[in-house]
Design an enzyme around this catalytic site. Sequence first.
Site, PDB file in Angstrom:
ATOM      1  N   HIS A 130      -6.054  -1.053  -5.959  1.00  0.00           N
ATOM      2  CA  HIS A 130      -5.865   0.398  -5.940  1.00  0.00           C
ATOM      3  C   HIS A 130      -6.972   1.046  -6.754  1.00  0.00           C
ATOM      4  CE1 HIS A 130      -3.863   0.398  -9.932  1.00  0.00           C
ATOM      5  NE2 HIS A 130      -4.059   1.692  -9.913  1.00  0.00           N
ATOM      6  N   ASP A 170       0.813  -1.222   0.000  1.00  0.00           N
ATOM      7  CA  ASP A 170       0.000   0.000   0.000  1.00  0.00           C
ATOM      8  C   ASP A 170       0.844   1.268   0.000  1.00  0.00           C
ATOM      9  OD1 ASP A 170      -2.280  -1.700   0.297  1.00  0.00           O
ATOM     10  OD2 ASP A 170      -1.748  -1.879   2.408  1.00  0.00           O
TER      11      ASP A 170
HETATM   12  P1  IMP Z   1      -2.726 -12.959   1.462  1.00  0.00           P
HETATM   13  O1  IMP Z   1      -1.989 -12.311   0.339  1.00  0.00           O
HETATM   14  O2  IMP Z   1      -4.213 -12.735   1.398  1.00  0.00           O
HETATM   15  O3  IMP Z   1      -2.354 -14.401   1.629  1.00  0.00           O
HETATM   16  O4  IMP Z   1      -2.271 -12.235   2.821  1.00  0.00           O
HETATM   17  C1  IMP Z   1      -0.977 -12.430   3.380  1.00  0.00           C
HETATM   18  C2  IMP Z   1      -0.513 -11.171   4.065  1.00  0.00           C
HETATM   19  O5  IMP Z   1      -0.213 -10.162   3.107  1.00  0.00           O
HETATM   20  C3  IMP Z   1      -1.527 -10.547   5.005  1.00  0.00           C
HETATM   21  O6  IMP Z   1      -0.851  -9.952   6.078  1.00  0.00           O
HETATM   22  C4  IMP Z   1      -2.183  -9.468   4.156  1.00  0.00           C
HETATM   23  O7  IMP Z   1      -2.730  -8.439   4.942  1.00  0.00           O
HETATM   24  C5  IMP Z   1      -0.993  -8.993   3.371  1.00  0.00           C
HETATM   25  N1  IMP Z   1      -1.362  -8.419   2.068  1.00  0.00           N
HETATM   26  C6  IMP Z   1      -1.717  -9.091   0.942  1.00  0.00           C
HETATM   27  N2  IMP Z   1      -1.941  -8.243  -0.065  1.00  0.00           N
HETATM   28  C7  IMP Z   1      -1.713  -7.006   0.413  1.00  0.00           C
HETATM   29  C8  IMP Z   1      -1.748  -5.704  -0.189  1.00  0.00           C
HETATM   30  O8  IMP Z   1      -2.019  -5.524  -1.387  1.00  0.00           O
HETATM   31  N3  IMP Z   1      -1.431  -4.656   0.661  1.00  0.00           N
HETATM   32  C9  IMP Z   1      -1.083  -4.844   1.956  1.00  0.00           C
HETATM   33  N4  IMP Z   1      -1.042  -6.037   2.539  1.00  0.00           N
HETATM   34  C10 IMP Z   1      -1.348  -7.116   1.780  1.00  0.00           C
END
Ligand code: IMP
Length: 450
Positions: A50, A17
Amino acid sequence: MPVRPNSFAFCGGAYGDEGKGRIVDQYVSDYAKHGPVFVYRDNGGSNAGHTVAFGNTKVALHQLLSGTFIEDVMTILGKGMVVHPGDLLAEMAAVKQATGGSIPATILIDEMAVVLLDTHRAYEAVLQDWQTGNRGTTGRGISPAYVDVLLRHPIRMRDLKPFTSEKIVKHYKLYQALIAGLGQNLAECAVPTLAGEKQIVGSEQVFVARVAEQATRLAPYIAGVFDVLSAAWADEKTTFVFEKAQAIGLDVRWGVYPDFTASDTTFGGIFASTEGIINPAEIGIRAGVIKATYMSSVGIRQLPSVMDAALANKIRQDADEYGATTKRPRDIVHFDVPATAFFARVGGLTHLVATHMDIVYPDTPIKVCVAYAQQGKTVSYRPDQAYLSTIAPVYQEFAPWDVTELQQAKTSSQLPRTAQTYLKFLEDSLGVPLLMITTGPKREEGIRFH
Ligand code: IMP
């Protein structure tokens, strides 16, 4: 290795982000004025997000790429992605609604990209209960879809074109058994949709019929991309912009174990996703995007450079630090040099983009974690929560700058002196030069250094 002209890649340089969507948008729209542009994404799925403004409408892009709203741009959803057909169709519908007609860019989905289904989301949720408690994921089923690849039974986009039910039925039965083994019933599981609503996975029949219908609608976009990519990469007049998802601090190997995403979030992922056509070392600019004065994180990781709650709340409000995909309030911490320098090194960055330079307060020095200490010794960042919980941050403070003066500057030398000092510190301590900074939320509020 010789650099291929007209090639740019952007990734998150911290924990996600950082605002890279806006930077990618800017590069794509600027270069699209002068010739053909390819935008390529090699990792993640609808865990990313986004918002793009088109006229008066705002559309959240999760799987579609920056450049979707620009005529004649070629956007490729690469082999390394995990693509949810239902979410993608919903996103396409939102784009069409905003334009009042069709999708301006061309969209190609690599026939080798992995299909992520509601089964994966259901399994992730059920597994999380078994693992006791929150694992911090976005709930979008990302890890189970990548696990299918490691276990050698993924559904790939080419399995949807032409659609045959055999593989999907087998897939359903596998997840039904896995979930039943954990004491729950797949058919009754409710999983999140893009709109934030819940959808019941349903019986095998209902599920297969849903995927079949989505497959028919997506079929025109699914294709082999190898030849198209090879030809375009060889033609140096075509500009390439690589849009990574997530950030190096969330990488499967470099993120804070155990809270990481399942994909390669570094530029290295481009090599594998393009099956060796594009060696990231040839990409001229490989920039990591960071927030200049602080860091944000969503998940369960506990970063060491904890900020006073009042300041963190202020920043969260001023910079609208709420998840684009999950709307979760983001944790706000002080900028962490040991972590970010580590990410710059393992991520192969050539440049930095520092966003949110306007998030600074006249009476509050910018506090930066410049080192980690453990029992009186300086130690390094390591991608492990258990370890990070044992270190003590060492801070240095920097003088803030005047935001009006910052926003009036048109070149780097017109920036307030304190801002220049701070940016020089970032370049020196992270070991990479700045490509650009952003000084406010509007598109024109930025300064290019190169
Ligand atoms: P997953 O990608 O859903 O497996 O999440 C794994 C970790 O990455 C978690 O802590 C999510 O909050 C973080 N995460 C995944 N995608 C994003 C993103 O686009 N921005 C910020 N955190 C992310």
